[in-house]
Motif scaffolding. Structure first.
Motif, PDB file in Angstrom:
ATOM      1  N   VAL A 183      -0.216 -28.979  76.755  1.00 55.95           N
ATOM      2  CA  VAL A 183       0.611 -27.844  76.927  1.00 55.95           C
ATOM      3  C   VAL A 183       0.230 -26.728  77.739  1.00 55.95           C
ATOM      4  CG1 VAL A 183       1.847 -28.667  74.560  1.00 55.95           C
ATOM      5  CG2 VAL A 183       0.093 -27.107  74.516  1.00 55.95           C
ATOM      6  N   GLY A 184       1.281 -26.136  78.071  1.00 55.73           N
ATOM      7  CA  GLY A 184       0.720 -24.972  78.875  1.00 55.73           C
ATOM      8  C   GLY A 184       1.645 -23.655  78.434  1.00 55.73           C
ATOM      9  N   VAL A 185       0.788 -22.477  78.122  1.00 59.69           N
ATOM     10  CA  VAL A 185       1.231 -21.150  77.753  1.00 59.69           C
ATOM     11  C   VAL A 185       1.872 -20.260  78.729  1.00 59.69           C
ATOM     12  CG1 VAL A 185       0.930 -19.231  76.151  1.00 59.69           C
ATOM     13  CG2 VAL A 185       0.153 -21.545  75.468  1.00 59.69           C
ATOM     14  N   VAL A 186       2.893 -19.835  78.817  1.00 60.67           N
ATOM     15  CA  VAL A 186       3.470 -19.061  80.056  1.00 60.67           C
ATOM     16  C   VAL A 186       3.434 -17.545  79.444  1.00 60.67           C
ATOM     17  CG1 VAL A 186       5.073 -18.771  81.651  1.00 60.67           C
ATOM     18  CG2 VAL A 186       4.730 -21.064  81.079  1.00 60.67           C
ATOM     19  N   LYS A 187       3.048 -16.485  80.407  1.00 59.92           N
ATOM     20  CA  LYS A 187       3.133 -15.380  79.998  1.00 59.92           C
ATOM     21  C   LYS A 187       4.172 -14.649  80.638  1.00 59.92           C
ATOM     22  CE  LYS A 187      -0.935 -16.175  77.611  1.00 59.92           C
ATOM     23  NZ  LYS A 187      -2.286 -15.763  78.324  1.00 59.92           N
ATOM     24  N   ASP A 188       4.500 -13.587  79.799  1.00 59.35           N
ATOM     25  CA  ASP A 188       5.464 -12.439  80.299  1.00 59.35           C
ATOM     26  C   ASP A 188       4.624 -11.216  81.218  1.00 59.35           C
ATOM     27  OD1 ASP A 188       4.663 -10.832  78.683  1.00 59.35           O
ATOM     28  OD2 ASP A 188       6.218 -10.590  77.295  1.00 59.35           O
ATOM     29  N   GLU A 189       5.323 -10.272  81.799  1.00 56.62           N
ATOM     30  CA  GLU A 189       4.479  -9.340  82.663  1.00 56.62           C
ATOM     31  C   GLU A 189       3.730  -8.629  81.867  1.00 56.62           C
ATOM     32  OE1 GLU A 189       8.419  -8.049  81.025  1.00 56.62           O
ATOM     33  OE2 GLU A 189       7.853  -9.670  82.449  1.00 56.62           O
ATOM     34  N   ARG A 190       3.790  -8.570  80.578  1.00 55.27           N
ATOM     35  CA  ARG A 190       2.660  -7.880  79.576  1.00 55.27           C
ATOM     36  C   ARG A 190       1.682  -8.808  79.120  1.00 55.27           C
ATOM     37  NH1 ARG A 190       6.088  -3.901  75.711  1.00 55.27           N
ATOM     38  NH2 ARG A 190       7.210  -5.815  75.224  1.00 55.27           N
ATOM     39  N   LYS A 247       2.167 -11.558  77.417  1.00 56.56           N
ATOM     40  CA  LYS A 247       2.624 -11.992  76.036  1.00 56.56           C
ATOM     41  C   LYS A 247       3.067 -13.402  76.205  1.00 56.56           C
ATOM     42  CE  LYS A 247       1.448  -8.118  73.950  1.00 56.56           C
ATOM     43  NZ  LYS A 247       0.163  -8.378  72.723  1.00 56.56           N
ATOM     44  N   ALA A 248       2.537 -14.247  75.394  1.00 58.01           N
ATOM     45  CA  ALA A 248       3.161 -15.698  75.439  1.00 58.01           C
ATOM     46  C   ALA A 248       4.750 -15.658  75.385  1.00 58.01           C
ATOM     47  CB  ALA A 248       2.828 -16.424  74.366  1.00 58.01           C
ATOM     48  N   ARG A 249       5.488 -16.120  76.616  1.00 60.55           N
ATOM     49  CA  ARG A 249       6.883 -16.366  76.604  1.00 60.55           C
ATOM     50  C   ARG A 249       7.350 -17.685  76.483  1.00 60.55           C
ATOM     51  NH1 ARG A 249       9.479 -17.554  81.102  1.00 60.55           N
ATOM     52  NH2 ARG A 249       7.646 -17.579  82.676  1.00 60.55           N
ATOM     53  N   ALA A 250       6.600 -18.678  76.710  1.00 59.36           N
ATOM     54  CA  ALA A 250       7.150 -20.099  76.537  1.00 59.36           C
ATOM     55  C   ALA A 250       5.961 -21.039  76.426  1.00 59.36           C
ATOM     56  CB  ALA A 250       8.071 -20.616  77.514  1.00 59.36           C
ATOM     57  N   ILE A 251       6.214 -22.312  75.707  1.00 55.06           N
ATOM     58  CA  ILE A 251       5.443 -23.326  75.610  1.00 55.06           C
ATOM     59  C   ILE A 251       5.911 -24.588  76.485  1.00 55.06           C
ATOM     60  CG2 ILE A 251       3.829 -24.933  74.109  1.00 55.06           C
ATOM     61  CD1 ILE A 251       3.989 -22.556  72.115  1.00 55.06           C
ATOM     62  N   GLY A 287      -0.816 -21.286  81.752  1.00 55.96           N
ATOM     63  CA  GLY A 287      -0.246 -21.575  82.846  1.00 55.96           C
ATOM     64  C   GLY A 287       1.011 -22.545  82.775  1.00 55.96           C
ATOM     65  N   ALA A 288       1.564 -22.754  83.897  1.00 55.29           N
ATOM     66  CA  ALA A 288       2.800 -23.643  83.958  1.00 55.29           C
ATOM     67  C   ALA A 288       2.533 -24.969  84.435  1.00 55.29           C
ATOM     68  CB  ALA A 288       3.913 -22.921  84.720  1.00 55.29           C
ATOM     69  N   ILE A 290      -0.834 -27.758  84.103  1.00 53.04           N
ATOM     70  CA  ILE A 290      -0.545 -28.805  83.100  1.00 53.04           C
ATOM     71  C   ILE A 290      -0.922 -30.109  84.040  1.00 53.04           C
ATOM     72  CG2 ILE A 290       1.228 -30.033  81.862  1.00 53.04           C
ATOM     73  CD1 ILE A 290       2.459 -27.435  81.357  1.00 53.04           C
ATOM     74  N   ASN A 291      -0.385 -30.040  85.185  1.00 50.74           N
ATOM     75  CA  ASN A 291      -0.491 -31.420  86.170  1.00 50.74           C
ATOM     76  C   ASN A 291      -1.938 -31.716  86.470  1.00 50.74           C
ATOM     77  OD1 ASN A 291       2.269 -31.764  86.153  1.00 50.74           O
ATOM     78  ND2 ASN A 291       2.516 -30.944  88.120  1.00 50.74           N
ATOM     79  N   ALA A 292      -2.672 -30.638  86.645  1.00 54.40           N
ATOM     80  CA  ALA A 292      -4.331 -30.686  87.039  1.00 54.40           C
ATOM     81  C   ALA A 292      -5.022 -31.236  85.771  1.00 54.40           C
ATOM     82  CB  ALA A 292      -4.643 -29.229  87.221  1.00 54.40           C
ATOM     83  N   ALA A 293      -4.607 -30.744  84.534  1.00 52.82           N
ATOM     84  CA  ALA A 293      -5.206 -31.132  83.294  1.00 52.82           C
ATOM     85  C   ALA A 293      -5.066 -32.574  83.296  1.00 52.82           C
ATOM     86  CB  ALA A 293      -4.667 -30.443  81.992  1.00 52.82           C
TER      87      ALA A 293
END
Length: 435
Positions: free
Chosen positions: A382-389, A391-395, A360-361, A365-368
């Motif tokens: 770090v948090g991994v953000v996913k796309d609609e499928r 798939k990892a979109r951003a870190i 998540g975003a 990250i803030n919670a952790a």
């Protein structure tokens, strides 16, 4: 010193290199150790498997200990040297009981025109016949150093900054063995192997005289005496003097040495540091450990959280863990994540991660980060953000921690998602089959 007493103090313990002291009832020093991270190392003394990992003597020491103190250093290398100097000065009971004097390691500078810098064991130093056979006349002795492998790595680092002679022998000139008093072009092609690597200043080829070599030995001596500030001042004076007299090559060399001292790259020592304290329940040692967390539920029902481990690029499935969510409200993924992390870091016997990955975003990250901050440790998140499928979109999050580790982070995140779905599916089937 009890676990509760330590936990009250641990927030003050820095996540930095240094030396720590366990003190007895009368403030006497019971034990001295060095650490790449004072916080992580001192936490390891309160692991549930301490007796198995560190032995009964350390357990006995902790039973006597009443308080903990520390001294921070700029690098692991300086912590290693400070530890040796303090052990020599204070001779703590549990350091000397843990290891016989003759098995400790020492750095020896010999008494010669061009002194050697050698690593010797205590039993070698106490054997005068052996020293005579090797032609070793000690002039300066530094130690004891408890960790031989780390001392070897430390000497490699020191030698890159201040090249020195160790085992090379004088060449034969006119049938006699002696070091040339000035550069001999005919000998340069036969320079010792360490000279070819830049680890010796060229004693065997006459590229350095006694006076200049003596300065190198003095610099090494100051460093092993723990007098880094004095050493830096001396190098600065020498650099300015060299520049003023237009000896620009010497000035550039001194500038490089100053930079190296101020930016010691002791990665190898940090690696060894994490091998030593990070011992899990099975006595296993850790490499670069990444932990990833995820939460799974079906419209808020049967919520579970998982932790997965990726170490040095490989999934360690034997260390995956499942947490049944007890306190967080249904659908509160951030709250569930905080509950998981709080329970996970209640296990002091588990190996500490170098990076934490959440799914998540910013909210996750803030919670952790709040949990990590509250328990007083510093671990990048770090948090991994996913796309609609999916798939990892951003870190997102700590960019420095993610740099160069992107593949491992995405692997850890994908494993956490896969493991969470699998465990939750199994839990739903089990609940469905219940009468």
């Amino acid at each position: 010193m009890t676990l509760a007493e330590y936990l009250k103090k641990q927030k003050k313990v820095p996540d930095a290199p240094g030396v720590y002291f366990f003190l007895g009832p009368r403030k006497e020093i019971l034990y001295i150790g060095k650490a790449g991270s004072l916080r992580l190392r001192t936490r390891s003394y309160f692991a549930r498997d301490l007796a198995e990992a560190r032995g009964p003597l350390i357990v006995q020491m902790l039973e006597r200990a009443r308080s903990l103190d520390w001294r921070q250093t700029d690098s692991v290398l300086e912590a290693l040297i400070l530890e040796a100097n303090l052990i020599k000065t204070h001779k703590p009971k549990y350091n000397t009981l843990a290891k016989d004097d003759k098995s400790f390691n020492y750095v020896v500078i010999t008494r010669e025109d061009f002194p050697r810098v050698l690593l010797l064991r205590g039993k070698e130093l106490s054997n005068k016949e052996l020293l005579a056979t090797k032609g070793v006349r000690p002039n300066k002795i530094f130690g004891p150093f408890p960790h031989g492998a780390e001392l070897k790595e430390a000497l490699k680092l020191v030698r890159k900054i201040f090249p020195y002679r160790d085992t090379c022998v004088p060449p034969k000139i006119n049938g006699k063995s002696s070091y040339p008093q000035k550069t001999r072009p005919d000998l340069v092609g036969r320079a010792c192997f360490n000279r070819q690597l830049g680890l010796c200043p060229g004693v065997c080829t006459g590229e350095i005289g006694k006076r200049d070599y003596a300065k190198i030995v003095r610099h090494i001596t100051l460093f092993f005496e723990g007098k880094k500030t004095t050493l830096v001042r001396e190098l600065e004076r020498e650099m300015k003097r060299a520049a003023k007299t237009e000896r620009f090559e010497d000035a550039a060399r001194l500038r490089r040495q100053l930079f190296a001292l101020r930016h010691i790259q002791d990665v190898s020592l940090i690696k060894n540091e994490f091998r030593s304290p990070n011992i899990g329940a099975a006595g296993r040692t850790a490499g670069y450990r990444i932990e990833a967390y995820d939460v799974a539920h079906l419209q808020g029902s049967n919520p579970i959280g998982v932790m997965v481990v990726v170490e040095n690029g490989a999934a360690r499935k034997s260390e995956y863990r499942t947490f049944h969510i007890r306190a967080a409200k249904p659908g509160d993924d951030a709250g569930a994540l905080q509950e998981i992390l709080s329970r996970r870091f209640g296990h002091l016997e588990w190996i500490s991660p170098r990076v934490i990955v959440v799914d998540g975003a910013k909210a996750q990250i803030n919670a952790a980060e709040k949990v990590i901050r509250d328990i007083g440790v510093h671990i990048p998140i770090v948090g991994v953000v996913k796309d609609e499928r999916h798939k990892a979109r951003a870190i997102l999050g700590d960019a420095a921690a993610a740099r160069g580790r992107e593949t491992d982070i995405i692997l850890a995140n994908a494993e956490a998602h896969r493991f969470a779905l699998g465990r939750h599916s199994r839990l739903r089937r089990r609940n469905f089959l219940k009468p």
